[in-house]
Design a protein around this motif. Structure first.
Motif, PDB file in Angstrom:
ATOM      1  N   THR A 240      13.123 -40.882 -19.156  1.00 22.29           N
ATOM      2  CA  THR A 240      11.699 -40.656 -18.914  1.00 22.29           C
ATOM      3  C   THR A 240      10.871 -41.322 -20.002  1.00 22.29           C
ATOM      4  O   THR A 240       9.777 -41.836 -19.730  1.00 22.29           O
ATOM      5  N   ARG A 241      11.364 -41.348 -21.227  1.00 20.75           N
ATOM      6  CA  ARG A 241      10.699 -42.093 -22.301  1.00 20.75           C
ATOM      7  C   ARG A 241      10.544 -43.555 -21.902  1.00 20.75           C
ATOM      8  O   ARG A 241       9.460 -44.137 -22.025  1.00 20.75           O
ATOM      9  N   GLN A 242      11.632 -44.168 -21.427  1.00 20.25           N
ATOM     10  CA  GLN A 242      11.577 -45.566 -21.026  1.00 20.25           C
ATOM     11  C   GLN A 242      10.599 -45.784 -19.870  1.00 20.25           C
ATOM     12  O   GLN A 242       9.875 -46.783 -19.825  1.00 20.25           O
ATOM     13  N   PHE A 243      10.590 -44.838 -18.928  1.00 17.71           N
ATOM     14  CA  PHE A 243       9.667 -44.934 -17.797  1.00 17.71           C
ATOM     15  C   PHE A 243       8.216 -44.872 -18.270  1.00 17.71           C
ATOM     16  O   PHE A 243       7.364 -45.649 -17.816  1.00 17.71           O
TER      17      PHE A 243
ATOM     18  N   THR B 205       2.695 -50.098 -20.145  1.00 16.83           N
ATOM     19  CA  THR B 205       2.528 -51.537 -19.949  1.00 16.83           C
ATOM     20  C   THR B 205       1.831 -51.836 -18.626  1.00 16.83           C
ATOM     21  O   THR B 205       0.888 -52.638 -18.566  1.00 16.83           O
ATOM     22  N   ALA B 206       2.270 -51.174 -17.562  1.00 19.52           N
ATOM     23  CA  ALA B 206       1.696 -51.412 -16.242  1.00 19.52           C
ATOM     24  C   ALA B 206       0.230 -51.014 -16.182  1.00 19.52           C
ATOM     25  O   ALA B 206      -0.569 -51.656 -15.484  1.00 19.52           O
ATOM     26  N   LEU B 207      -0.131 -49.955 -16.907  1.00 22.11           N
ATOM     27  CA  LEU B 207      -1.503 -49.442 -16.876  1.00 22.11           C
ATOM     28  C   LEU B 207      -2.356 -49.975 -18.030  1.00 22.11           C
ATOM     29  O   LEU B 207      -3.505 -49.575 -18.176  1.00 22.11           O
ATOM     30  N   GLN B 208      -1.749 -50.853 -18.841  1.00 19.43           N
ATOM     31  CA  GLN B 208      -2.444 -51.462 -19.981  1.00 19.43           C
ATOM     32  C   GLN B 208      -2.969 -50.399 -20.961  1.00 19.43           C
ATOM     33  O   GLN B 208      -4.103 -50.469 -21.451  1.00 19.43           O
ATOM     34  N   ILE B 209      -2.107 -49.414 -21.237  1.00 24.82           N
ATOM     35  CA  ILE B 209      -2.387 -48.392 -22.244  1.00 24.82           C
ATOM     36  C   ILE B 209      -1.757 -48.843 -23.563  1.00 24.82           C
ATOM     37  O   ILE B 209      -0.566 -49.175 -23.606  1.00 24.82           O
ATOM     38  N   CYS B 210      -2.544 -48.885 -24.627  1.00 24.32           N
ATOM     39  CA  CYS B 210      -2.032 -49.327 -25.926  1.00 24.32           C
ATOM     40  C   CYS B 210      -1.088 -48.283 -26.522  1.00 24.32           C
ATOM     41  O   CYS B 210      -1.406 -47.085 -26.537  1.00 24.32           O
TER      42      CYS B 210
ATOM     43  N   LYS C 220       0.730 -37.993 -15.758  1.00 27.51           N
ATOM     44  CA  LYS C 220       1.289 -37.029 -14.815  1.00 27.51           C
ATOM     45  C   LYS C 220       0.931 -37.393 -13.378  1.00 27.51           C
ATOM     46  O   LYS C 220       1.743 -37.242 -12.464  1.00 27.51           O
ATOM     47  N   LYS C 221      -0.259 -37.888 -13.164  1.00 24.29           N
ATOM     48  CA  LYS C 221      -0.693 -38.280 -11.824  1.00 24.29           C
ATOM     49  C   LYS C 221       0.199 -39.388 -11.282  1.00 24.29           C
ATOM     50  O   LYS C 221       0.679 -39.317 -10.138  1.00 24.29           O
ATOM     51  N   TYR C 222       0.475 -40.411 -12.093  1.00 27.50           N
ATOM     52  CA  TYR C 222       1.318 -41.510 -11.638  1.00 27.50           C
ATOM     53  C   TYR C 222       2.773 -41.070 -11.494  1.00 27.50           C
ATOM     54  O   TYR C 222       3.472 -41.516 -10.577  1.00 27.50           O
ATOM     55  N   TYR C 223       3.229 -40.236 -12.386  1.00 24.42           N
ATOM     56  CA  TYR C 223       4.602 -39.733 -12.302  1.00 24.42           C
ATOM     57  C   TYR C 223       4.821 -39.044 -10.961  1.00 24.42           C
ATOM     58  O   TYR C 223       5.813 -39.278 -10.273  1.00 24.42           O
TER      59      TYR C 223
ATOM     60  N   HIS D 167      11.801 -50.612 -13.472  1.00 21.97           N
ATOM     61  CA  HIS D 167      11.452 -52.017 -13.281  1.00 21.97           C
ATOM     62  C   HIS D 167      10.664 -52.261 -11.993  1.00 21.97           C
ATOM     63  O   HIS D 167      10.097 -53.343 -11.816  1.00 21.97           O
ATOM     64  N   GLU D 168      10.615 -51.270 -11.116  1.00 26.46           N
ATOM     65  CA  GLU D 168       9.836 -51.387  -9.886  1.00 26.46           C
ATOM     66  C   GLU D 168       8.357 -51.049 -10.087  1.00 26.46           C
ATOM     67  O   GLU D 168       7.550 -51.227  -9.167  1.00 26.46           O
ATOM     68  N   LEU D 169       8.006 -50.597 -11.265  1.00 25.56           N
ATOM     69  CA  LEU D 169       6.674 -50.031 -11.477  1.00 25.56           C
ATOM     70  C   LEU D 169       5.531 -50.998 -11.195  1.00 25.56           C
ATOM     71  O   LEU D 169       4.613 -50.687 -10.437  1.00 25.56           O
ATOM     72  N   ILE D 170       5.554 -52.151 -11.832  1.00 24.50           N
ATOM     73  CA  ILE D 170       4.419 -53.068 -11.724  1.00 24.50           C
ATOM     74  C   ILE D 170       4.208 -53.490 -10.278  1.00 24.50           C
ATOM     75  O   ILE D 170       3.085 -53.520  -9.772  1.00 24.50           O
ATOM     76  N   GLU D 171       5.314 -53.782  -9.574  1.00 20.34           N
ATOM     77  CA  GLU D 171       5.216 -54.161  -8.165  1.00 20.34           C
ATOM     78  C   GLU D 171       4.604 -53.034  -7.345  1.00 20.34           C
ATOM     79  O   GLU D 171       3.726 -53.272  -6.497  1.00 20.34           O
ATOM     80  N   ARG D 172       5.050 -51.791  -7.574  1.00 21.92           N
ATOM     81  CA  ARG D 172       4.529 -50.654  -6.811  1.00 21.92           C
ATOM     82  C   ARG D 172       3.047 -50.406  -7.104  1.00 21.92           C
ATOM     83  O   ARG D 172       2.270 -50.121  -6.199  1.00 21.92           O
TER      84      ARG D 172
END
Length: 292
Positions: free
Chosen positions: A205-208, A214-219, A268-271, A282-287
């Motif tokens: 879950t840490r890795q996710f 990265t996908a949401l451009q959160i620093c 939490k919303k995206y999770y 690795h499917e995150l950005i595409e989804r």
């Protein structure tokens, strides 16, 4: 409840391993815990990748693939008449002689445990800084292995209250991780989390969550942080594969935003949107590109 043991579905009371199993004798075993959502094992590919890497480190000659694990999970879910469960996928080295073995283990024991999820989950946690220090990994990195005394000692400090989590510092005094979680905090819009250099487990879950940043451009930053850097945060949250993303409302006498923290709420919303669908981070950005 039914469990899977090396090709057989058996009642948990009937499950057996040999007393000569080196997973029992010397701790040579690794495991993954994850949840199913309406029968879907969230991030199963990531769990299998970490497990298979651990088996290589332990010289256990086995590679597990999604299809074969899914076949077992379907059998167990049907036998237990469940869809949303806690799963532990465990591989033990198998039988060996008394004494340390340097050859590969070629007949490991695969056990899949399953149980219903807790009926009451904590929506927020209170954390305590543990007196027990996080021990160093026995190899180059921390594995999710049978060596769990350090975690047990930490758990004894805080007791069995499900609303509590203990936070380890390592021997150098750096914030490391929770007893069964990774830790993140937010200060001035930037998310911080301890580097794996501290000895923390690289939680799935840490890795996710890092991939989600990265996908949401959160620093965010990974590094070596002292306790005061955690204590002065605006919001704090924990992650693990069973409890998901859990906001922290207090550490000792310091209070935080808890479930009202904006970063925590967004994650939490995206999770929740992805939990019943993704096989890997690795499917995150595409989804995200497809849906939003």
């Amino acid at each position: 409840m039914y469990v899977y043991v090396n090709g057989e579905i058996v009642r948990k009371e009937e499950a057996r391993i040999s007393p000569f199993d080196h997973g029992f004798m010397y701790g040579l075993g690794a495991f993954e815990t994850f949840r199913t959502y309406n029968g879907h094992p969230f991030l199963l590919d990531d769990h299998l990748e970490r497990l298979n890497d651990s088996l290589v480190d332990m010289n256990i000659d086995l590679v597990l693939h999604r299809d074969e694990v899914m076949a077992v999970l379907r059998q167990l879910l049907q036998a237990n008449e469940l869809k949303d469960v806690y799963v532990r996928l465990n591989v033990s080295a198998g039988v060996g002689d008394i004494g340390l073995q340097t050859d590969s283990y070629t007949a490991p024991v695969v056990i899949v445990y399953m149980k219903p999820l807790p009926s009451v989950a904590s929506s927020e946690k209170v954390c305590a800084i543990l007196k027990t220090k996080r021990n160093s990994p026995e190899g180059k990195k921390r594995l999710k292995s049978h060596h769990y005394l350090n975690n047990v000692l930490g758990k004894r400090e805080i007791g069995n209250d499900p609303r509590m989590e203990g936070i380890f510092l390592n021997e150098q005094g750096f914030v490391t991780e929770g007893i069964v979680s990774n830790i993140f905090w937010v200060k001035n819009g930037i998310v911080y989390t301890p580097s794996l250099e501290t000895g923390a487990l690289n939680g799935i879950t840490r890795q996710f969550v890092l991939a989600l940043f990265t996908a949401l451009q959160i620093c965010y930053e990974e590094g070596l942080y002292r306790l005061h850097e955690l204590e002065t945060a605006d919001e704090v949250f924990l992650t693990n594969s069973i409890q998901e993303i859990v906001p922290v409302v207090r550490i000792h006498d310091r209070c935080y935003l808890g479930k009202e923290g904006p970063v925590t709420k967004r994650l939490k919303k995206y999770y929740e949107r992805f939990a019943a669908h993704l096989w890997t981070r690795h499917e995150l950005i595409e989804r995200i590109d497809q849906q939003w």
